[in-house]
Design an enzyme around this catalytic site. Sequence first.
Site, PDB file in Angstrom:
ATOM      1  N   LYS A   1       7.669   1.395   1.084  1.00  0.00           N
ATOM      2  CA  LYS A   1       8.276   0.572   0.016  1.00  0.00           C
ATOM      3  C   LYS A   1       9.543   1.205  -0.558  1.00  0.00           C
ATOM      4  O   LYS A   1      10.550   0.531  -0.714  1.00  0.00           O
ATOM      5  CB  LYS A   1       7.305   0.396  -1.163  1.00  0.00           C
ATOM      6  CG  LYS A   1       6.128  -0.463  -0.903  1.00  0.00           C
ATOM      7  CD  LYS A   1       5.243  -0.536  -2.127  1.00  0.00           C
ATOM      8  CE  LYS A   1       4.756   0.821  -2.607  1.00  0.00           C
ATOM      9  NZ  LYS A   1       3.892   1.554  -1.658  1.00  0.00           N
TER      10      LYS A   1
ATOM     11  N   LYS B   1       4.729   8.837  -8.640  1.00  0.00           N
ATOM     12  CA  LYS B   1       5.419   9.916  -7.906  1.00  0.00           C
ATOM     13  C   LYS B   1       6.857  10.080  -8.398  1.00  0.00           C
ATOM     14  O   LYS B   1       7.445  11.143  -8.263  1.00  0.00           O
ATOM     15  CB  LYS B   1       5.433   9.626  -6.400  1.00  0.00           C
ATOM     16  CG  LYS B   1       4.070   9.799  -5.730  1.00  0.00           C
ATOM     17  CD  LYS B   1       4.188  10.069  -4.226  1.00  0.00           C
ATOM     18  CE  LYS B   1       4.770   8.939  -3.414  1.00  0.00           C
ATOM     19  NZ  LYS B   1       3.920   7.773  -3.214  1.00  0.00           N
TER      20      LYS B   1
ATOM     21  N   LYS C   1       0.837  -1.200   0.000  1.00  0.00           N
ATOM     22  CA  LYS C   1       0.000   0.000   0.000  1.00  0.00           C
ATOM     23  C   LYS C   1       0.876   1.257   0.000  1.00  0.00           C
ATOM     24  O   LYS C   1       1.978   1.219   0.540  1.00  0.00           O
ATOM     25  CB  LYS C   1      -0.846  -0.047   1.278  1.00  0.00           C
ATOM     26  CG  LYS C   1      -1.881   1.013   1.428  1.00  0.00           C
ATOM     27  CD  LYS C   1      -2.663   0.713   2.694  1.00  0.00           C
ATOM     28  CE  LYS C   1      -3.144   1.953   3.403  1.00  0.00           C
ATOM     29  NZ  LYS C   1      -2.164   2.917   3.807  1.00  0.00           N
TER      30      LYS C   1
ATOM     31  N   ASP D   1      -1.742   0.133  -4.446  1.00  0.00           N
ATOM     32  CA  ASP D   1      -3.086   0.637  -4.130  1.00  0.00           C
ATOM     33  C   ASP D   1      -4.067   0.044  -5.128  1.00  0.00           C
ATOM     34  O   ASP D   1      -3.816   0.034  -6.324  1.00  0.00           O
ATOM     35  CB  ASP D   1      -3.094   2.163  -4.166  1.00  0.00           C
ATOM     36  CG  ASP D   1      -2.328   2.726  -2.977  1.00  0.00           C
ATOM     37  OD1 ASP D   1      -2.421   2.144  -1.888  1.00  0.00           O
ATOM     38  OD2 ASP D   1      -1.610   3.724  -3.147  1.00  0.00           O
TER      39      ASP D   1
HETATM   40  N1  LIG Z   1      11.240   1.692   9.273  1.00  0.00           N
HETATM   41  C1  LIG Z   1      10.792   2.941   9.248  1.00  0.00           C
HETATM   42  N2  LIG Z   1      10.819   3.700  10.388  1.00  0.00           N
HETATM   43  C2  LIG Z   1      10.371   4.966  10.376  1.00  0.00           C
HETATM   44  N3  LIG Z   1       9.895   5.597   9.277  1.00  0.00           N
HETATM   45  C3  LIG Z   1       9.852   4.903   8.123  1.00  0.00           C
HETATM   46  C4  LIG Z   1      10.294   3.554   8.041  1.00  0.00           C
HETATM   47  N4  LIG Z   1      10.135   3.135   6.755  1.00  0.00           N
HETATM   48  C5  LIG Z   1       9.608   4.175   6.075  1.00  0.00           C
HETATM   49  N5  LIG Z   1       9.442   5.244   6.880  1.00  0.00           N
HETATM   50  C6  LIG Z   1       8.915   6.563   6.498  1.00  0.00           C
HETATM   51  O1  LIG Z   1       7.619   6.412   5.959  1.00  0.00           O
HETATM   52  C7  LIG Z   1       7.379   7.418   4.973  1.00  0.00           C
HETATM   53  C8  LIG Z   1       6.838   6.761   3.700  1.00  0.00           C
HETATM   54  O2  LIG Z   1       7.858   5.984   3.118  1.00  0.00           O
HETATM   55  P1  LIG Z   1       7.932   5.674   1.559  1.00  0.00           P
HETATM   56  O3  LIG Z   1       9.107   4.773   1.389  1.00  0.00           O
HETATM   57  O4  LIG Z   1       7.899   6.912   0.745  1.00  0.00           O
HETATM   58  O5  LIG Z   1       6.569   4.866   1.339  1.00  0.00           O
HETATM   59  P2  LIG Z   1       5.928   4.275   0.000  1.00  0.00           P
HETATM   60  O6  LIG Z   1       7.013   4.205  -1.030  1.00  0.00           O
HETATM   61  O7  LIG Z   1       5.393   2.932   0.367  1.00  0.00           O
HETATM   62  O8  LIG Z   1       4.821   5.203  -0.391  1.00  0.00           O
HETATM   63  C9  LIG Z   1       8.708   8.135   4.759  1.00  0.00           C
HETATM   64  O9  LIG Z   1       8.648   9.375   5.416  1.00  0.00           O
HETATM   65  C10 LIG Z   1       9.730   7.223   5.404  1.00  0.00           C
HETATM   66  O10 LIG Z   1      10.824   7.925   5.949  1.00  0.00           O
HETATM   67 MG   LIG Z   2       7.158   5.080  -2.868  1.00  0.00          MG
END
Ligand SMILES: Nc1ncnc2c1ncn2[C@@H]1O[C@H](COP(=O)(O)OP(=O)(O)O)[C@@H](O)[C@H]1O
Ligand SMILES: [Mg+2]
Length: 319
Positions: free
Chosen positions: A44, A70, A39, A156
Amino acid sequence: MSLPGQPRPLAFQTFGVPRRIAGWETRRPMTEHIALYGKGGVGKSTLTSNLSAALAEAGFSVLQVGCDPKGDSCSLLNNGDPIPTVFDLLREWGEISVDAVAHKGFKGVTCVELGDPFGSGQCGSSEIARALAELKRIDLFGAIAPDFVLYDISGDSTCSSFYTPIQQIGVQRIFVVTTADFMSLHAANAIFKMLDRYGESNVPVPVGGLIPNSISSSFEESFIADFAVQTRTRTMGRIPRSLMVRQCELYGKTVIEASPLSNQSYFYRRLANQIVDEAASQPGLSAPMQPEELRAWARTWGDRIYALENGLVTDGAAI
Ligand SMILES: Nc1ncnc2c1ncn2[C@@H]1O[C@H](COP(=O)(O)OP(=O)(O)O)[C@@H](O)[C@H]1O
Ligand SMILES: [Mg+2]
């Protein structure tokens, strides 16, 4: 670079993770295509970038393909900066080349972003198929010849581009990243459903497992582990929630790059090691829950939290 017959990359050995599968190098395919679904917002891109960094510092060559409109999948491997996306280049020049789309990031990880097909933030499966066809046409995978290609794909359920890379590239293994909240697991279940449907008419794609991310308590671990049991999959090494991830993100870096000796880096390396080692074992097929099963299962966990909050003595189930 790990070639058949060469010793195991040093970084994994120094962290004391046992080498489990003898002859692993000779059994690995030339390039393994791995997709990470999950999600939006579960982490990810952060996880994929740290995995790429961990694999690269261990000596593997890695190509990370961001499939999220994105276009920010690889930013932590590039000091937080965006890279030109396939769709940007197609729109501007009408064609792409390996040099134009492939950017070298931390430790030589090759980064490619598909970008936004319509400039509107929406998914478009036919457009994504076109971008992947372009990557094949310019022989990106042959030119880079990586050990691993990691696809970072938004899971999603409104996004119909779900299947595209599986069908087109021939993804060999899938992992689903999830946090310990119901909506993330609901999305994981939808991804398993999608794979189930796909497996009816095609060769099924093995599920390597669920990757629990941002874990802050044993309750969260148990919750995801139980979901894995119900869906006949398994959990990989968890990644704890850590302020360090946020801090490194502010510097535009992976934890592996900005804080290589931290505990958090160890967890990413451990996961990378698991993914490498288990390539030689047989990942299984998941079994999604039906909507009513999922609801009933969720209620049992609601009851457990209620009992915990109210101090009821129960069977001691792990929370
Ligand atoms: N293990 C973790 N501990 C704390 N924050 C995390 C962790 N993994 C991801 N995040 C935070 O969660 C947010 C979303 O991460 P992102 O990798 O962009 O998600 P996605 O790619 O699934 O949309 C970011 O601000 C990231 O720093
Ligand atoms: Mg992402």
